[in-house]
Design an enzyme around this catalytic site. Structure first.
Site, short mmCIF file in Angstrom:
data_model
loop_
_atom_site.label_atom_id
_atom_site.label_comp_id
_atom_site.label_asym_id
_atom_site.label_seq_id
_atom_site.Cartn_x
_atom_site.Cartn_y
_atom_site.Cartn_z
N ALA A 1 79.42 40.59 -15.32
CA ALA A 1 78.20 39.82 -15.10
C ALA A 1 77.66 39.34 -16.44
O ALA A 1 78.26 39.59 -17.50
CB ALA A 1 77.17 40.66 -14.35
N ALA B 1 76.46 42.74 -18.30
CA ALA B 1 77.29 43.95 -18.34
C ALA B 1 78.57 43.73 -17.54
O ALA B 1 78.75 42.69 -16.90
CB ALA B 1 76.51 45.13 -17.75
N ASP C 1 68.02 40.39 -6.23
CA ASP C 1 69.25 39.71 -6.63
C ASP C 1 70.36 39.93 -5.60
O ASP C 1 71.45 40.43 -5.93
CB ASP C 1 69.71 40.23 -8.00
CG ASP C 1 70.62 39.23 -8.72
OD1 ASP C 1 70.73 38.09 -8.24
OD2 ASP C 1 71.20 39.61 -9.75
#
Length: 492
Positions: free
Chosen positions: A156, A159, A307
């Site tokens: 991502a 991370a 999210d």
């Protein structure tokens, strides 16, 4: 004069040469330099701005030719913005992903182009991952894990996640922060703020300061993986009554601000219909249960996972019970809704579901929409004003209406920008969450089912009931009180 110029040029040559030798000797990545990142962002902003300033000079506003050219400019600009995010990585990709999720708030050319950023996130090398683990946990990989897969399960913007096995045989997912993100994030946000202000000065209708404010507030929280772990524990306890929800357990002894170690959970992405068909998972059940989870978080508890893009929501058959589960990942970004805001939001949705137009206007205004309340209702529901008037729970969504909404997002961008700057900051992540959930429903072909409105309505009623009971116990009795049992079912 010629001598001075020669001295200046000689000095400049020496400075550049020594700087180049220094960078080479330190083996620094030019992308790490703030001046390079700022220069790249400024150049991209300048090119996009120039394109918008010059593209419409000889075209009459509102004509078919005007809209055709505008669509092409949107597309070119979105591609340039995407390339900038990929080049600068980190915070830029995170902001780009946020924009890509706003399906019903931004022109389609932007959202469709920026969506690819979810699959274009950078990867850190194994050496960098080992270094972060060594610095934060004080041990080598072999001391902590029996095995550690070098290829990440997913990468991502902030991370990447690796699958590993502990010495006691348990399989875990190890989320490791990219080593440079922490250092660069605050500078990147400052760059984005400067450029957004500059563009707003050039184009007063471009009012995206809300995006900068959200990044300033949320980025430090998302970069603290201990905070993410605490959010995971909190939501797991909060929704413990939902047997179909799985939140991976945190291994606190192997977690720090930059490392989060958790139980490993297999599953397919929530938008993968082929996976569901192969594993005999009911699509309608998944959609309904996802709606229950989010209605409970938003309306009843006011603690919202913000999210829910498909990579963060997995579906599977539980290995033990064989029942269908939803696995919720990535708990770094939550929105805490204040009680008064949450209750007004409940009442607004009740009004929208019940076709109560006066209630819709009242609570839209209370939530900051002002005279833009019709636009607010359309943005919130992703429905046309005609459908809002007729009742969103009784009028099914059609493809033509969906296209109309997306087209209007381009035409009403200045008004949408003004609206987003008006409403409380709590509303912004809710709108993003709504759009992500709608995207999942659209893919699953379950959008706007009657069960989703029933679940929302039940949660709204329960939230208002709790509020009424709380007030009854905290306020002295007042004369001529209305009948409580009936008032719960009316917009208050």
């Amino acid at each position: 004069m010629a001598g001075r110029l020669l001295k200046v040029s000689s000095l400049a040559t020496a400075v550049f040469a020594s700087s180049g030798f220094y960078l080479y000797s330190r083996q620094l990545d030019l992308n790490d330099l703030s001046v390079v990142r700022f220069g790249r962002a400024a150049a991209t902003t300048a090119v996009i701005s120039y394109d918008y300033l010059t593209a419409f000079k000889h075209v009459e506003h509102g004509t078919n030719e005007y809209w055709a050219i505008k669509s092409k400019v949107h597309r070119r600009s979105a591609e340039r913005l995407r390339d900038l995010c990929c080049a600068n990585r980190g915070t830029f990709i995170k902001v780009g992903q946020h924009l890509g999720a706003l399906d019903y708030l931004l022109p389609e050319e932007y959202t469709s182009t920026l969506k690819v950023l979810h699959s274009r996130a950078p990867q850190s090398s194994m050496e960098e991952i080992q270094q972060v683990i060594r610095e934060d946990l004080g041990k080598e990989l072999s001391e902590l894990f029996v095995s550690f897969e070098e290829k990440p399960q997913g990468a991502a913007s902030l991370a990447q996640v690796h699958k590993a096995v502990l010495h006691d045989g348990r399989t875990v997912a190890v989320k490791v922060q990219h080593p440079k993100v922490q250092r660069q994030s605050s500078k990147d946000i400052m760059v984005i703020e400067v450029l957004v202000r500059a563009v707003h000065w050039l184009f007063p209708d471009f009012a995206f300061m809300w995006l900068v404010e959200e990044a300033k507030k949320n980025m430090p929280l998302e970069l603290d993986f201990l905070n993410e772990g605490l959010n995971a524990v909190k939501v797991s306890n909060m929704l413990a009554d939902f047997p179909f929800l799985k939140v991976p357990m945190i291994h606190w002894d192997l977690s720090t601000k930059r490392i989060l170690t958790m139980e490993f959970a297999e599953g397919g992405q929530v938008n993968d219909r082929d996976y569901m068909k192969k594993h005999d998972i009911n699509v309608n059940e998944i959609s309904e249960n996802l709606g229950k989870i989010y209605s409970e978080m938003i309306f009843v508890h006011g603690f919202v996972h913000c999210d829910p893009h498909p990579g963060n929501v997995l579906v599977r058959k539980c290995p033990q019970s064989k029942k269908t589960e939803i696995v919720l990942l990535d708990h770094g970004l939550y929105q805490v809704l204040q009680p008064d805001f949450r209750l007004d939001y409940c009442r607004l949705w009740q009004a929208l579901i019940n076709s109560d137009m006066s209630g819709m206007e009242r609570y839209s205004r209370r939530l900051g929409a002002g005279d833009l309340y019709p636009l607010f209702a359309c943005v919130l529901t992703a429905r046309s004003w005609k459908a809002v008037n007729a009742g969103i729970s009784s009028v099914p969504v059609t493809h033509s209406e969906d296209v109309e909404i997306r087209t209007n997002a381009a035409q009403y961008l200045p008004q949408i920008s003004e609206l987003l700057n008006r409403v409380p900051r709590q509303m912004l992540l809710l709108l993003k969450t709504n759009d992500l959930l709608r995207g999942i429903e659209t893919t699953l072909q379950t959008r706007a089912s009657s069960s989703s409105f029933i679940n929302m309505s039940r949660c709204c009623i329960r939230a208002m009931a709790r509020r009424t009971i709380h007030l009854d116990h905290t306020e002295p009795p007042r004369p001529a009180m209305a009948n409580k049992s009936s008032s719960l079912f009316l917009p208050l």
